[in-house]
Design an enzyme around this catalytic site. Structure first.
Site, PDB file in Angstrom:
ATOM      1  N   SER A 178       0.826  -1.043  -0.056  1.00  0.00           N
ATOM      2  CA  SER A 178      -0.116  -0.035  -0.049  1.00  0.00           C
ATOM      3  C   SER A 178       0.875   1.253  -0.141  1.00  0.00           C
ATOM      4  O   SER A 178       1.703   1.518   0.709  1.00  0.00           O
ATOM      5  CB  SER A 178      -1.102   0.121   1.406  1.00  0.00           C
ATOM      6  OG  SER A 178      -1.297   1.200   1.551  1.00  0.00           O
ATOM      7  N   ASP A 330      -6.563   0.829  -8.403  1.00  0.00           N
ATOM      8  CA  ASP A 330      -7.540   1.716  -8.775  1.00  0.00           C
ATOM      9  C   ASP A 330      -8.392   1.622 -10.130  1.00  0.00           C
ATOM     10  O   ASP A 330      -9.409   2.124  -9.977  1.00  0.00           O
ATOM     11  CB  ASP A 330      -7.196   3.388  -8.646  1.00  0.00           C
ATOM     12  CG  ASP A 330      -6.958   3.826  -7.191  1.00  0.00           C
ATOM     13  OD1 ASP A 330      -7.294   3.159  -6.051  1.00  0.00           O
ATOM     14  OD2 ASP A 330      -6.194   4.965  -6.918  1.00  0.00           O
ATOM     15  N   ARG A 361     -15.235  -2.794  -2.799  1.00  0.00           N
ATOM     16  CA  ARG A 361     -15.378  -2.574  -4.375  1.00  0.00           C
ATOM     17  C   ARG A 361     -15.220  -3.792  -5.052  1.00  0.00           C
ATOM     18  O   ARG A 361     -15.752  -3.858  -6.305  1.00  0.00           O
ATOM     19  CB  ARG A 361     -13.745  -2.005  -5.005  1.00  0.00           C
ATOM     20  CG  ARG A 361     -14.232  -0.388  -5.134  1.00  0.00           C
ATOM     21  CD  ARG A 361     -13.036   0.221  -5.724  1.00  0.00           C
ATOM     22  NE  ARG A 361     -13.357   1.566  -5.503  1.00  0.00           N
ATOM     23  CZ  ARG A 361     -12.351   2.584  -5.515  1.00  0.00           C
ATOM     24  NH1 ARG A 361     -11.082   2.111  -5.609  1.00  0.00           N
ATOM     25  NH2 ARG A 361     -12.659   3.812  -5.140  1.00  0.00           N
ATOM     26  N   ARG A 405     -15.559   5.624  -7.975  1.00  0.00           N
ATOM     27  CA  ARG A 405     -14.940   5.004  -9.235  1.00  0.00           C
ATOM     28  C   ARG A 405     -15.876   4.230  -9.828  1.00  0.00           C
ATOM     29  O   ARG A 405     -16.105   3.828 -10.862  1.00  0.00           O
ATOM     30  CB  ARG A 405     -13.773   4.026  -8.858  1.00  0.00           C
ATOM     31  CG  ARG A 405     -12.681   5.276  -8.258  1.00  0.00           C
ATOM     32  CD  ARG A 405     -11.104   4.551  -8.336  1.00  0.00           C
ATOM     33  NE  ARG A 405     -10.361   5.340  -7.808  1.00  0.00           N
ATOM     34  CZ  ARG A 405      -9.622   6.343  -8.149  1.00  0.00           C
ATOM     35  NH1 ARG A 405      -9.898   6.812  -9.278  1.00  0.00           N
ATOM     36  NH2 ARG A 405      -8.842   6.967  -7.498  1.00  0.00           N
TER      37      ARG A 405
HETATM   38  C1  S3P Z   1      -3.060   6.041  -3.145  1.00  0.00           C
HETATM   39  C2  S3P Z   1      -2.639   4.684  -2.878  1.00  0.00           C
HETATM   40  C3  S3P Z   1      -3.702   3.774  -3.437  1.00  0.00           C
HETATM   41  C4  S3P Z   1      -4.772   4.010  -3.959  1.00  0.00           C
HETATM   42  C5  S3P Z   1      -5.409   5.384  -3.558  1.00  0.00           C
HETATM   43  C6  S3P Z   1      -4.276   6.481  -3.548  1.00  0.00           C
HETATM   44  C7  S3P Z   1      -2.063   7.179  -2.723  1.00  0.00           C
HETATM   45  O1  S3P Z   1      -4.388   3.271  -1.975  1.00  0.00           O
HETATM   46  O2  S3P Z   1      -5.884   3.126  -4.060  1.00  0.00           O
HETATM   47  O3  S3P Z   1      -6.611   6.004  -4.459  1.00  0.00           O
HETATM   48  O4  S3P Z   1      -2.112   8.351  -3.216  1.00  0.00           O
HETATM   49  O5  S3P Z   1      -0.981   6.754  -2.179  1.00  0.00           O
HETATM   50  P1  S3P Z   1      -3.209   1.844  -1.374  1.00  0.00           P
HETATM   51  O6  S3P Z   1      -1.858   2.174  -1.563  1.00  0.00           O
HETATM   52  O7  S3P Z   1      -3.577   1.963   0.180  1.00  0.00           O
HETATM   53  O8  S3P Z   1      -3.747   0.731  -1.987  1.00  0.00           O
END
Ligand code: S3P
Length: 451
Positions: A178, A330, A361, A405
């Site tokens: 993440s 995403d 989702r 989304r």
């Molecule tokens: C993001 C990381 C992603 C993504 C989110 C934006 C970011 O989440 O889903 O829309 O800006 O770091 P995760 O890294 O927790 O999966």
């Protein structure tokens, strides 16, 4: 901290055969916009940022930073340009109110990291979806650095209460791939005494690391198999203010790229998109499915970017491996939407992380696609779409469940249904793409209404 009353907008898309055509500059990248504002708030002096995302999530970031006493001034003519006057690493003031992240998980996670090492008491919360998003993945490793954080269920859920304190650097592993978790730990590491090493086993978007490099903040990045280790030191002085233009958001362009690929006669050029690692994996998957996408990369400045020329394509199904998922996290709902029009089956493996997003989702994607008559199945961590190159979506009424989304995927699917599709709670698109319907009208000649 309001509930999502703004969602109660109903969109009607009158679908048929109208193609997508023309050129689009998508809004500024949301992930980069959050980070630009947060890093600017830690600088010494003035930063000027142009082309910010105009969605609610990024508005929540500059409101939150203002509540911490940072002077954030929006340009009176161009609301996507802001000037941030900041007072360095110790420039925040303790707020007298609860800090509102609205619907933004990125803001909640990143600021939990920053505020852990800043003197003061801070409480962060947001809307009805934010209070369901898992926080222990951030809170547990921050506690290893010495952070004092509490929250509902002992810190697993917002509201999150932070007593900023002196942190001590350490080696940390991210429990899930993440970018939000990784970024929270890197940001906390900048305030922690000594050295902090953050290890991710699978690479995720690297915008925080891009800012470390751009601002000349001492750090080291070492690739390790499919992942990497990022090492930072406690910052001894604040970086200087900067001037930055944000590239366009590939995750927002993805919806219209999907529309072009599934609609005969369509051809659109998407300009100035961010095309760096961790964000362009969905384009590779689409190409594997037979998508005609040409690209023209610009010279690298701070970010890797370029234009994509996309044409309607005959698509075939593919398998998406679990280790590809963090790079297209995403875009899974959109890829599943497009897969309905591909010959053969598309299978997504290892997508359980989607259950922790603005909605569950996996469930909301399955429900939305089934409403249109698509053949979709999920066993919990995978998703299977049985596509059909002659697929003709049924007109229907579909719920977004307040997830931007899902709402935008439904709108794209609806362009191919012969008649009116109603999308309930469509206002949530403002979270990331407040001009979605305007941009749709620029590219697509069919009719849409909101009520
Ligand atoms: C993001 C990381 C992603 C993504 C989110 C934006 C970011 O989440 O889903 O829309 O800006 O770091 P995760 O890294 O927790 O999966």
């Amino acid at each position: 901290m309001q509930d999502q009353t703004y969602d109660r907008v109903r969109a009607v898309v009158r679908g048929g055969t109208a193609p997508f055509s023309g050129e689009l500059i998508s809004p500024g990248d949301k992930s980069i916009s959050h980070r630009a504002l947060i890093f600017a708030s830690l600088c010494n002096g003035t930063s000027k940022i142009t082309g910010l995302s105009s969605g609610r999530d990024v508005k929540a970031t500059y409101k939150l930073l203002s509540a911490l006493g940072v002077d954030v001034v929006r340009d009176s003519v161009d609301s996507t340009s802001v000037t941030v006057n900041a007072k360095g690493l110790r420039g925040y003031k303790e707020p007298s109110r609860i800090l509102d992240v609205d619907n933004s998980g990125t803001l909640l996670r990143l600021m939990t990291g920053v505020l852990s090492g800043v003197d003061g008491h801070f409480v962060l919360t947001g809307d009805s979806s934010i209070v369901k998003r898992p926080m222990m993945r951030v809170v547990a490793p921050l506690r290893e650095l010495g952070a004092t954080i509490d929250g509902r269920e002992y810190g697993a859920l917002a509201p999150i209460a932070i007593r900023g304190t002196a942190l001590k650097g350490k080696e940390l592993d991210t429990q899930v791939p993440s970018a939000q978790v990784k970024s929270a730990l890197i940001l906390a590491g900048l305030f922690a005494e000594g050295t902090t090493l953050v290890r991710e086993r699978i690479r995720t978007r690297s915008h925080t690391e891009e800012f470390l490099a751009y601002l000349g903040i001492d750090h080291k990045i070492e690739p390790k198999d499919e992942g990497r280790e990022i090492t930072v030191q406690q910052m001894s002085s604040a970086p200087k203010g900067f001037k930055l233009s944000i590239p366009s958001d590939p995750s927002q362009a993805a919806f219209f790229i999907g529309g072009v690929l599934i609609t005969p006669g369509s051809e659109v050029t998407f300009k100035q998109l961010y095309l760096g690692e961790g964000r362009d994996a969905y384009i590779s998957v689409l190409r594997r499915m037979g998508a005609r996408i040409d690209e023209c990369r610009s010279d690298m400045d701070v970010f890797s970017k370029g234009d994509l020329m996309v044409k309607y394509s005959k698509l075939r199904g593919t398998e998406i491996r679990a280790n590809e998922v963090p790079g297209l996290i995403d875009e899974v709902p959109l890829l599943a939407t497009v897969a309905c029009f591909a010959s053969g089956t598309t299978v997504f493996h290892g997508i359980e992380e989607l259950r922790t997003k603005e909605s569950d989702r996996i469930s909301t994607t399955v429900e939305m696609l089934e409403r249109f008559g698509a053949r979709v199945r999920s066993d919990g961590s995978s998703l299977r779409v049985d596509g059909d190159s002659e697929f003709s979506p049924k007109t229907c009424s579909v719920q977004s469940y307040g997830d931007h989304r899902i709402a935008m995927c439904a709108a794209i699917m609806a362009t191919r249904a012969k008649g009116d599709t109603v999308i309930e709670d469509f206002g949530c698109v403002e979270t990331s793409y407040d001009n979605f319907m305007e941009d749709m009208a620029t590219l697509w000649s069919g009719e849409t209404f909101t009520a």
